[in-house]
Motif scaffolding. Structure first.
Motif, mmCIF file in Angstrom:
data_model
loop_
_atom_site.group_PDB
_atom_site.id
_atom_site.type_symbol
_atom_site.label_atom_id
_atom_site.label_comp_id
_atom_site.label_asym_id
_atom_site.label_seq_id
_atom_site.Cartn_x
_atom_site.Cartn_y
_atom_site.Cartn_z
ATOM 1 N N UNK A 1 0.859 -1.128 0.081
ATOM 2 C CA UNK A 1 0.080 0.120 0.028
ATOM 3 C C UNK A 1 0.663 1.186 -0.135
ATOM 4 N N UNK A 2 0.697 1.929 -1.099
ATOM 5 C CA UNK A 2 1.643 3.143 -1.285
ATOM 6 C C UNK A 2 1.029 4.309 -0.476
ATOM 7 N N UNK A 3 1.733 5.086 0.165
ATOM 8 C CA UNK A 3 1.037 6.300 0.752
ATOM 9 C C UNK A 3 1.891 7.626 0.364
ATOM 10 N N UNK A 4 1.393 8.526 -0.394
ATOM 11 C CA UNK A 4 1.942 9.748 -0.859
ATOM 12 C C UNK A 4 2.400 10.622 0.030
ATOM 13 N N UNK A 5 1.479 10.657 1.184
ATOM 14 C CA UNK A 5 1.806 11.641 2.273
ATOM 15 C C UNK A 5 1.041 11.083 3.391
ATOM 16 N N UNK B 1 4.485 26.316 6.238
ATOM 17 C CA UNK B 1 3.454 26.796 5.716
ATOM 18 C C UNK B 1 2.904 26.053 4.460
ATOM 19 N N UNK B 2 1.806 26.305 3.996
ATOM 20 C CA UNK B 2 1.280 25.846 2.791
ATOM 21 C C UNK B 2 0.944 24.330 3.074
ATOM 22 N N UNK C 1 -0.230 17.737 5.505
ATOM 23 C CA UNK C 1 0.914 17.436 4.666
ATOM 24 C C UNK C 1 1.028 18.595 3.949
ATOM 25 N N UNK C 2 2.253 18.803 3.305
ATOM 26 C CA UNK C 2 2.443 19.874 2.162
ATOM 27 C C UNK C 2 1.470 19.936 0.971
ATOM 28 N N UNK C 3 1.058 21.079 0.615
ATOM 29 C CA UNK C 3 -0.180 21.029 -0.506
ATOM 30 C C UNK C 3 0.351 20.498 -1.692
ATOM 31 N N UNK D 1 9.143 22.523 -5.749
ATOM 32 C CA UNK D 1 10.266 23.114 -5.130
ATOM 33 C C UNK D 1 9.649 24.082 -3.961
ATOM 34 N N UNK D 2 10.096 23.988 -2.827
ATOM 35 C CA UNK D 2 9.496 24.610 -1.753
ATOM 36 C C UNK D 2 10.846 25.261 -0.816
#
Length: 715
Positions: free
Chosen positions: A106-110, A219-220, A226-228, A233-234
């Protein structure tokens, strides 16, 4: 005698062809753990370590990481300590279960983990660890999380265990360094079908565990934390809390300059959000039995240098073999060519002609176990009718037959040290054999140290036997005192030194410090297991065995030793003779030092090469000791007992010098405690090595002296 000396080259070359096949062989585990789809996989966190410091820290002791919540994951509550073996504790491991959820297939992107608040001290601590280049070690299915690399030609992929805690970069605007924490972790689990019945039932085995890091600002973020946009690049998560100028002004009222960083705790905090991603990738190119190969692939390019080390050691050993053969042949001729003038097997000593030298006069001496035999003047004149027929004077080592086996000074300390040396010989031999056959390998975490301690402790019976029998040979009577010295002298010195060093490490709150329970366990091993074994061996060696027999008797009055050449004196002889074995092993030592001190993310696992070099090194110690002992005896010096130990262990001095050079030229260790640990542990290691090779030198000299004096009898 000449035909009975096999040349070592054929044997060593045969061994090299066999052992070289074993240099990357290992047994990766005793049972294969397979997982089915949707089965939870536990992730364990261990410690952080750096090549620039000898201090390690438990991961969950860091003030800026997410603490364990205690919730169950994969059947275990997070924050639960995993039971460790002795070797793992001694190497600073502190393995605990974590809050990371990993499910097979099971993959989890975030996945959001936590938002942890840390104060100024925590931020300062994070900056220090990032500055020192600390890396973290996580474990999945007994595989350490690895940073993946590709060779320059892009033909090979290899792993370096661990991943960076963060990074730093120079800020052009401020002209100072900025520190960023890696707060998003991407876990890549490589798997394949399990072998056998488990695979046919849908089971999968893990063959790779890769970790990729990223620093993402707070932020964001979406509602889950999780990051948006995870892939864009952040800005990174900078470890920085703006200074509180109000508090600083009150703290430094008379100063016009306010420092940007201060240890004053004003209650300010920095919130660090942590998240992670999980991806499963099937990889049929990696067998489960060879899944550790990627951790060793970066060592393949150094095989040429390993072979160079072997060739170097063989050349030096071959030259020494020629010298030893010459020495033995000369001794053989001296013993057998002159005995024909008298009765067979007897040594005739004649008076030197006036003016021929200043060495001892040729007087009739008593043979061991026999009476002084008299000859008539006519027979004596026949034996010594012409000095031209008997050109070679009976001088040098033959004149020492009445003193050569005289008990040495401080014999009460020599026998316990030789006994401890026998323990070390047994331990080192066992470790090399088990390593060459793959039983001791990186998957058996801490196994090398654990098995080494076990072999040393259980070899106490061997130590007691040899020590007490040698003690009895020296004429000792108080065998119980000798037993206590054998069991406690050398191990006690090692333990005391480690305990003192442990106090410094305790003060640094490092996981390198041994827990109190481990110290008690080591004392129990020494007193409750080793001491009784040494006692049993000592009792048998003293009461059930005869002392070692000597071919000649010792005179009641010691023979005076003439003035010695400078190179035969103890300290100079040890330094000169010790350089030769060091020259044999120093190339391979470079790889060992790199693995231990410079590149802790790698693993040293070319034990086939190490075994060959060690074997040649021990053979070199044997040959150097024979040559040095023969030279000393020819100088009419019968005090060879301690000298043989110093000559055999002389290479330890050069290895310690090599450690010093390596420290100043290769390492970037910072801090007093780290430097103290490096030099102290290097000194302990050289002491252990010196006692081991010194014992080999002693046994060699003892056998050599008994052999050459056993071939003659003094008339």
């Amino acid at each position: 005698m000449q035909g009975g000396l096999p040349h070592p080259l054929c044997t060593l070359l045969a061994l090299s062809s066999v052992i070289s096949l074993i240099n990357a062989f290992y047994i990766p585990g005793f049972s294969i753990k397979s997982y089915v789809d949707s089965e939870a996989i536990p992730l364990q966190v261990n410690k952080v370590y750096s090549d620039r410091s000898q201090l390690q820290y438990a991961y969950y002791d860091l003030p800026f990481v997410c603490p364990p919540t205690g919730k169950k994951h994969a059947g275990y509550a997070s924050g639960r300590s995993i039971s460790l073996n002795l070797g793992e504790v001694l190497r600073g491991d502190r393995i605990m279960t974590s809050d990371y959820d990993i499910v097979m297939g099971q993959d989890q992107e975030c996945q959001y983990l936590c938002s942890h608040k840390t104060d100024r001290q925590g931020v300062k601590r994070a900056r220090e660890l990032i500055e020192e280049g600390y890396v973290a070690e996580w474990i999945v299915d007994n595989l350490p999380g690895a940073t993946s690399f590709v060779t320059v030609d892009r033909t090979h992929k290899y792993y370096a265990a661990g991943f960076k805690m963060g990074y730093k970069e120079f800020s052009p605007s401020t002209g100072k360094q900025k520190y960023y924490i890696n707060n998003h972790i991407t876990l890549v689990i490589r798997h394949r079908q399990a072998p056998g019945r488990a695979g046919r039932s849908g089971g999968k085995v893990i063959v790779g565990f890769e970790v990729y890091t990223k620093s993402i600002e707070a932020a964001h973020r979406d509602s889950t934390g999780c990051p948006q946009d995870l892939h864009s690049d952040m800005d990174g998560m900078e470890m920085y809390i703006a200074p509180n100028n109000t508090n600083l002004a009150s703290k430094y009222p008379s100063s016009s300059y306010l420092p940007e960083e201060d240890d004053f705790d004003d209650g300010s905090t920095l919130t660090i959000p942590y998240s992670y991603s999980v991806y499963f990738r099937e990889d049929e190119s990696i067998d489960w039995a060879k899944r550790w190969d990627l951790y060793f692939n970066n060592q393949e390019d150094s095989n040429v240098i390993h072979w160079l080390a072997i060739i170097n050691s063989l050349v030096i050993c071959s030259l020494l073999t020629v010298i030893v053969v010459m020495v033995i042949n000369k001794t053989y001729r001296q013993v057998h060519s002159k005995d024909t003038s008298g009765d067979e097997g007897k040594l005739l000593l004649k008076r030197r002609k006036p003016g021929n030298g200043t060495k001892s006069p040729r007087l009739r001496e008593k043979a061991p176990g026999g009476l002084l035999e008299q000859k008539g003047e006519a027979e004596r004149d026949d034996d010594f009718s012409s000095d031209d027929e008997f050109v070679e004077d009976i001088t040098g080592w033959k004149l020492l037959h009445g003193d050569i086996f005289r008990a040495p000074q401080y014999a009460g300390y020599l026998s316990p040290l030789i006994g401890s040396g026998m323990q070390l010989v047994f331990m080192a031999t066992g470790l090399l054999i088990l390593s060459c056959f793959g039983i001791l390998n990186p998957s058996f975490r801490g196994g090398f140290v654990s098995v080494g301690v076990g072999l040393f402790v259980f070899a106490g019976i061997i130590s007691g036997y040899f020590s007490s029998r040698l003690y009895k040979t020296f004429g000792g009577m108080n065998w119980r005192k000798n037993t206590l010295l054998t069991a406690l002298l050398f191990p006690g010195l090692l333990f005391t030194t480690m305990f003192i060093l442990n106090l410094f490490v305790w003060a640094q709150a490092s996981s390198t410090a041994l827990p109190f329970g481990t110290l008690v366990g080591l004392i129990a091993l020494m007193l409750l297991i080793q001491l009784p074994l040494v006692y049993v061996g000592s009792w048998y060696g003293f009461h059930q065995s005869q002392p070692y027999e000597h071919p000649t008797k010792t005179n009641s009055v010691a023979r005076p030793i003439p003035e010695q050449a400078w190179y035969t004196q103890s300290i100079y002889a040890a330094f000169i003779a010790g350089f030769v074995p060091f020259a044999v092993v120093f190339i391979e030592l470079l790889f060992v030092f790199r693995s231990l001190w410079q590149d802790k993310s790698g693993y040293y696992y070319v034990f086939g090469f190490l075994s060959i070099v060690s074997l040649v090194g021990i053979l070199t110690v044997v040959e150097v000791t024979i040559v040095a002992t023969y030279i000393m005896l020819c100088q009419e010096n019968h005090r060879w007992w301690w000298q043989s130990v110093f000559i055999g262990g002389g290479s330890a001095f050069w290895i310690f010098c090599y450690c010093i050079v390596f420290y100043w030229t290769k390492l970037h260790i910072r801090g007093f405690v780290s430097g103290l640990l490096f030099f102290s542990y290097s000194f302990l290691a050289c002491t252990v090595y010196g006692l081991l090779t010194g014992t080999v030198g002693f046994l060699t000299a003892y056998a050599f002296v008994r052999r050459i004096y056993g071939a003659i009898k003094a008339d």
